[in-house]
Design an enzyme around this catalytic site. Structure first.
Site, PDB file in Angstrom:
ATOM      1  CB  ALA A  10      -0.865  -0.006   1.251  1.00 38.52           C
TER       2      ALA A  10
ATOM      3  N   GLY B 189       0.553  -4.970   0.756  1.00 40.10           N
ATOM      4  CA  GLY B 189      -0.597  -5.055  -0.142  1.00 40.10           C
ATOM      5  C   GLY B 189      -0.273  -5.726  -1.467  1.00 40.10           C
TER       6      GLY B 189
ATOM      7  CD  GLU C 118      -2.560  -7.487   2.621  1.00 34.96           C
ATOM      8  OE1 GLU C 118      -2.087  -6.352   2.390  1.00 34.96           O
ATOM      9  OE2 GLU C 118      -3.372  -7.701   3.540  1.00 34.96           O
TER      10      GLU C 118
ATOM     11  CD  GLU D  11       1.567  -5.595   5.837  1.00 32.87           C
ATOM     12  OE1 GLU D  11       2.320  -6.546   6.127  1.00 32.87           O
ATOM     13  OE2 GLU D  11       0.896  -5.551   4.790  1.00 32.87           O
TER      14      GLU D  11
HETATM   15  N1  COA Z   1       4.597   3.171  -0.362  1.00 31.42           N
HETATM   16  C1  COA Z   1       5.012   4.350  -0.877  1.00 31.42           C
HETATM   17  N2  COA Z   1       6.168   4.494  -1.533  1.00 31.42           N
HETATM   18  C2  COA Z   1       6.936   3.414  -1.687  1.00 31.42           C
HETATM   19  C3  COA Z   1       6.560   2.156  -1.186  1.00 31.42           C
HETATM   20  C4  COA Z   1       5.335   2.054  -0.504  1.00 31.42           C
HETATM   21  N3  COA Z   1       4.888   0.898  -0.006  1.00 31.42           N
HETATM   22  N4  COA Z   1       7.551   1.260  -1.470  1.00 31.42           N
HETATM   23  C5  COA Z   1       8.492   1.950  -2.152  1.00 31.42           C
HETATM   24  N5  COA Z   1       8.127   3.249  -2.277  1.00 31.42           N
HETATM   25  C6  COA Z   1       8.859   4.336  -2.934  1.00 31.42           C
HETATM   26  C7  COA Z   1      10.020   4.831  -2.097  1.00 31.42           C
HETATM   27  O1  COA Z   1       9.575   5.744  -1.136  1.00 31.42           O
HETATM   28  C8  COA Z   1      10.899   5.447  -3.163  1.00 31.42           C
HETATM   29  O2  COA Z   1      10.347   6.687  -3.524  1.00 31.42           O
HETATM   30  P1  COA Z   1      11.321   7.998  -3.717  1.00 31.42           P
HETATM   31  O3  COA Z   1      12.262   7.599  -4.815  1.00 31.42           O
HETATM   32  O4  COA Z   1      10.378   9.095  -4.104  1.00 31.42           O
HETATM   33  O5  COA Z   1      12.005   8.193  -2.415  1.00 31.42           O
HETATM   34  C9  COA Z   1      10.714   4.515  -4.351  1.00 31.42           C
HETATM   35  O6  COA Z   1       9.466   3.849  -4.118  1.00 31.42           O
HETATM   36  C10 COA Z   1      11.794   3.474  -4.492  1.00 31.42           C
HETATM   37  O7  COA Z   1      11.883   2.753  -3.267  1.00 31.42           O
HETATM   38  P2  COA Z   1      13.243   2.592  -2.423  1.00 31.42           P
HETATM   39  O8  COA Z   1      12.861   2.333  -1.002  1.00 31.42           O
HETATM   40  O9  COA Z   1      14.141   3.750  -2.676  1.00 31.42           O
HETATM   41  O10 COA Z   1      13.848   1.293  -3.098  1.00 31.42           O
HETATM   42  P3  COA Z   1      14.875   0.252  -2.430  1.00 31.42           P
HETATM   43  O11 COA Z   1      15.360  -0.596  -3.551  1.00 31.42           O
HETATM   44  O12 COA Z   1      15.874   0.955  -1.588  1.00 31.42           O
HETATM   45  O13 COA Z   1      13.968  -0.638  -1.448  1.00 31.42           O
HETATM   46  C11 COA Z   1      12.012  -1.901  -0.802  1.00 31.42           C
HETATM   47  C12 COA Z   1      12.955  -1.474  -1.959  1.00 31.42           C
HETATM   48  C13 COA Z   1      10.834  -2.618  -1.450  1.00 31.42           C
HETATM   49  C14 COA Z   1      12.755  -2.839   0.138  1.00 31.42           C
HETATM   50  C15 COA Z   1      11.536  -0.649  -0.047  1.00 31.42           C
HETATM   51  O14 COA Z   1      11.025   0.286  -0.984  1.00 31.42           O
HETATM   52  C16 COA Z   1      10.456  -0.909   0.978  1.00 31.42           C
HETATM   53  O15 COA Z   1      10.727  -1.433   2.031  1.00 31.42           O
HETATM   54  N6  COA Z   1       9.181  -0.492   0.667  1.00 31.42           N
HETATM   55  C17 COA Z   1       8.090  -0.555   1.604  1.00 31.42           C
HETATM   56  C18 COA Z   1       7.595  -1.967   1.749  1.00 31.42           C
HETATM   57  C19 COA Z   1       6.476  -2.035   2.766  1.00 31.42           C
HETATM   58  O16 COA Z   1       6.661  -1.787   3.939  1.00 31.42           O
HETATM   59  N7  COA Z   1       5.293  -2.377   2.274  1.00 31.42           N
HETATM   60  C20 COA Z   1       4.147  -2.543   3.111  1.00 31.42           C
HETATM   61  C21 COA Z   1       3.349  -1.309   3.169  1.00 31.42           C
HETATM   62  S1  COA Z   1       1.955  -1.514   4.258  1.00 31.42           S
END
Ligand code: COA
Length: 258
Positions: free
Chosen positions: A65, A110, A113, A133
């Site tokens: 999400a 999400g 999911e 989460e």
């Molecule tokens: N919601 C909003 N933005 C998200 C996102 C999410 N769930 N997941 C990634 N992004 C965005 C980042 O903020 C970043 O944006 P920016 O370039 O404007 O700063 C962009 O996507 C790239 O992500 P980044 O974190 O820089 O990539 P990474 O390769 O370093 O890490 C992940 C990849 C997937 C490990 C990391 O993005 C992450 O942990 N995301 C969240 C996962 C999560 O907690 N999901 C559950 C949500 S309830």
């Protein structure tokens, strides 16, 4: 037609690509409403026999999400968001046409999911599945606690949920979360080839299989009774007559979905 999705119809298979690669295809309000619209289109459009959901880019299926939309939510807003997410994912799960997730990278929160709401999943070798989460002080809200348990079992589901750790693709395959793991370059072709076989089968029977299997996991329904009903209903279809006649006449059946 869609702000956040790309769609293309190839030989009866609608390929739906969630297209926010710069945000790792995170599910914001717009993506949710586009997914709702496209699933209704899949159900209602007779030219569409099956669908694939995948993510744009080579890194992520859907990274969850959109966390930036969480800041403004209070308790009641969060419940409404979860209810909306669950209802949209039920639309996928209950769609009478097969919807398969082609998981091309991170499927987190999400995203995991969403993949689990699809009828089954095919992953690329770089795919990673997780419900992170708890790292945010949250739990899944779009059916993750339920479907993960159904798919990989209680002990594995609880460990994954409370550790926030990710499963790599081979482990997801071993746990039954995905049906196949293939090199990323072959993911869409493999998914299409699996669906090409399925769409030659009797569509009403395919839909009835999906619905009967769903009943097995719905405590408000008796899946065995549902199976009896659906078995009987099949006997009232032209496709059943066509399928049995074609077998006896040693020819290929030509199903009409009637
Ligand atoms: N919601 C909003 N933005 C998200 C996102 C999410 N769930 N997941 C990634 N992004 C965005 C980042 O903020 C970043 O944006 P920016 O370039 O404007 O700063 C962009 O996507 C790239 O992500 P980044 O974190 O820089 O990539 P990474 O390769 O370093 O890490 C992940 C990849 C997937 C490990 C990391 O993005 C992450 O942990 N995301 C969240 C996962 C999560 O907690 N999901 C559950 C949500 S309830």
């Amino acid at each position: 037609m869609y702000n956040t999705l790309e769609t293309s119809l190839e030989n009866g298979i609608l390929i739906v690509t969630i297209n926010r690669p710069e945000k790792l295809n995170a599910l914001n309000k717009d993506v949710f409403s586009d997914i709702e619209t496209v699933v209704r289109e899949i159900e209602g459009n007779i030219a569409i026999k099956a669908a694939i959901i995948t993510g744009a880019g080579s890194k992520a299926f859907v990274a969850g999400a959109d966390i930036s939309e969480f800041n403004d939510l209070d308790k009641s807003g969060a419940k409404q968001l979860a209810l909306r997410g669950q209802n949209i994912f039920f639309l996928i799960e209950r769609c009478s046409k097969p919807i398969v997730a082609a998981v091309n990278g991170f499927a987190l929160g999400g995203g995991c999911e969403l993949a689990m709401a699809c009828h089954f999943r095919i992953a690329s070798e770089n795919a990673k599945f997780g419900q992170p989460e708890v790292n945010l002080g949250l739990i899944p809200g779009y059916g993750g606690t339920q479907r993960l348990t159904q798919l990989i079992g209680k002990g594995r589901a609880i460990e994954m949920l409370i550790s926030g750790s990710m499963l790599d693709a081979p482990t997801a395959l071993q746990h039954g979360l995905v049906n196949y793991v293939v090199p990323q370059a072959e993911l869409l072709e493999k998914t299409k080839s699996v669906l090409q076989v399925i769409i030659t089968k009797a569509p009403l029977a395919v839909g009835a299989c999906i619905s009967a299997v769903n009943s097995s996991l719905d405590p408000s329904q008796n899946g065995f009774e549902k199976e009896i009903d659906a078995f009987g209903e099949c006997f009232a279809t032209a496709d059943m007559k066509e399928g049995t006649s074609a077998f006896l006449e040693k020819r290929k059946a030509n199903f009409q979905g009637k």
